[in-house]
Write an enzyme that holds these catalytic residues in place. Sequence first.
Site, PDB file in Angstrom:
ATOM      1  N   ASP A  10       7.526  14.716   6.556  1.00 33.08           N
ATOM      2  CA  ASP A  10       7.646  13.261   6.439  1.00 33.08           C
ATOM      3  C   ASP A  10       8.759  12.850   7.410  1.00 33.08           C
ATOM      4  OD1 ASP A  10       7.395  10.588   5.396  1.00 33.08           O
ATOM      5  OD2 ASP A  10       9.167  10.927   4.159  1.00 33.08           O
ATOM      6  N   SER A  11       8.960  11.545   7.546  1.00 28.18           N
ATOM      7  CA  SER A  11      10.071  11.091   8.380  1.00 28.18           C
ATOM      8  C   SER A  11      11.412  11.291   7.666  1.00 28.18           C
ATOM      9  CB  SER A  11       9.890   9.608   8.702  1.00 28.18           C
ATOM     10  OG  SER A  11       9.836   8.881   7.500  1.00 28.18           O
ATOM     11  N   TYR A  42       9.433   5.806  10.775  1.00 29.12           N
ATOM     12  CA  TYR A  42       8.204   5.878  11.557  1.00 29.12           C
ATOM     13  C   TYR A  42       7.429   4.552  11.459  1.00 29.12           C
ATOM     14  CZ  TYR A  42       8.268  10.997  12.259  1.00 29.12           C
ATOM     15  OH  TYR A  42       8.558  12.274  12.650  1.00 29.12           O
ATOM     16  N   GLY A  43       7.637   3.875  10.332  1.00 31.79           N
ATOM     17  CA  GLY A  43       6.808   2.715  10.011  1.00 31.79           C
ATOM     18  C   GLY A  43       6.930   1.537  10.955  1.00 31.79           C
ATOM     19  N   CYS A  73       3.285  11.715   4.760  1.00 33.64           N
ATOM     20  CA  CYS A  73       3.774  10.459   5.331  1.00 33.64           C
ATOM     21  C   CYS A  73       2.539   9.611   5.630  1.00 33.64           C
ATOM     22  CB  CYS A  73       4.542  10.756   6.607  1.00 33.64           C
ATOM     23  SG  CYS A  73       4.961   9.295   7.572  1.00 33.64           S
ATOM     24  N   ASN A  74       2.497   8.431   5.050  1.00 32.34           N
ATOM     25  CA  ASN A  74       1.324   7.568   5.271  1.00 32.34           C
ATOM     26  C   ASN A  74       1.252   7.063   6.696  1.00 32.34           C
ATOM     27  OD1 ASN A  74      -0.017   6.625   2.408  1.00 32.34           O
ATOM     28  ND2 ASN A  74       2.105   7.256   2.203  1.00 32.34           N
ATOM     29  N   GLU A 151      16.266   5.549   1.470  1.00 35.61           N
ATOM     30  CA  GLU A 151      17.086   6.524   2.202  1.00 35.61           C
ATOM     31  C   GLU A 151      18.571   6.322   1.881  1.00 35.61           C
ATOM     32  OE1 GLU A 151      16.290   9.124   4.363  1.00 35.61           O
ATOM     33  OE2 GLU A 151      14.162   8.868   3.938  1.00 35.61           O
ATOM     34  N   THR A 184       5.112   7.305   1.185  1.00 33.55           N
ATOM     35  CA  THR A 184       5.595   8.331   0.246  1.00 33.55           C
ATOM     36  C   THR A 184       7.022   8.078  -0.234  1.00 33.55           C
ATOM     37  OG1 THR A 184       6.126   9.707   2.177  1.00 33.55           O
ATOM     38  CG2 THR A 184       4.039  10.153   1.036  1.00 33.55           C
ATOM     39  N   HIS A 185       7.728   7.151   0.417  1.00 32.33           N
ATOM     40  CA  HIS A 185       9.047   6.779  -0.097  1.00 32.33           C
ATOM     41  C   HIS A 185       8.939   5.917  -1.372  1.00 32.33           C
ATOM     42  CE1 HIS A 185      10.629   8.019   3.822  1.00 32.33           C
ATOM     43  NE2 HIS A 185      11.857   7.828   3.377  1.00 32.33           N
TER      44      HIS A 185
HETATM   45  N1  DGL Z   1       7.366   7.943   4.137  1.00 33.52           N
HETATM   46  C1  DGL Z   1       6.653   7.492   5.249  1.00 33.52           C
HETATM   47  C2  DGL Z   1       5.321   6.899   4.940  1.00 33.52           C
HETATM   48  O1  DGL Z   1       4.714   7.336   4.001  1.00 33.52           O
HETATM   49  C3  DGL Z   1       7.355   6.874   6.408  1.00 33.52           C
HETATM   50  C4  DGL Z   1       8.403   5.901   6.211  1.00 33.52           C
HETATM   51  C5  DGL Z   1       9.029   5.500   7.534  1.00 33.52           C
HETATM   52  O2  DGL Z   1       9.586   6.386   8.188  1.00 33.52           O
HETATM   53  O3  DGL Z   1       8.933   4.346   7.919  1.00 33.52           O
HETATM   54  O4  DGL Z   1       4.842   6.038   5.619  1.00 33.52           O
END
Ligand code: DGL
Length: 266
Positions: A10-11, A42-43, A73-74, A151, A184-185
């Site tokens: 994941d990120s 990542y989002g 990670c979605n 986070e 997933t966060h």
């Molecule tokens: N937990 C990640 C997801 O499911 C990424 C969150 C992020 O880095 O923006 O998208």
Amino acid sequence: MNNKAIGIFDSGIGGLTVYKALKEKMPDEKMIYLGDTARLPYGSKSAETIIKFSEDNAFFLLDRDVKIIVVACNSSSSYAVPNLQDKLDIPVLGVIEPGAEAAVKWSKGCIGVIGTTATISSKAYDRAILEKDANANIIAKDCPLFVPLVEEGWLQHPVTRLVIEEYLLPLKEQGIDSLVLGCTHYPVLKNSITDVLGKDIKLIDSAEVVTEKVYSILKSLGWLRQGRSVGVQEDEFYVTDFPERFKKVGEIFLNRKIEKVTAVSI
Ligand code: DGL
């Protein structure tokens, strides 16, 4: 293959929600986790960047000889899974399909989907849900402030509650009966989200369905680990930055000690 580890990335700490479910179902399996904290979030990144980061993560895990990769990670799952499946010789599983499957199974009316801006603008959930139920009614909304709040470890903080109200009360007013936690966060915020939305809106977390899928893939390939349980202390945790912060927030979320978090560059 049996004794090789399950790789998860994941990120940041979000993928721990998937790690936790996998570990509960398969305590005998060794897990290797990578959080790309140096490049989080990542989002808010483009598809090209997310695909590139996801590849780096997958190759890092591959170097550690994992037998399967769970893209926990979605944002990565929205863009990078087919590419990884093409490039790698081991199974690669994302979280979108399982989340969509759970939503369609449960919902009797309108499905809310929340995620990062990257996930929501990819429309990956809309496609996956509509493939399973062409008449599904979906309301999707990006919630970019949730990831930094998690986070930061602000899981029950008043600011977090205000942000949840701002993002999610309009979905409640529009009559959703279920809410896909498409990042997933977000399951880390489950209690605070339920406090705002009430118990009647079902929160859908893909971790359980993903876990069942990983289990059945490993079982059908004859790759489940045999014999002695692997203690959680033998699992390996890597991050690309801020290992101490990952350890601190991860321990709160998992409600147990994480022995060691190693910083790596990938
Ligand atoms: N937990 C990640 C997801 O499911 C990424 C969150 C992020 O880095 O923006 O998208």
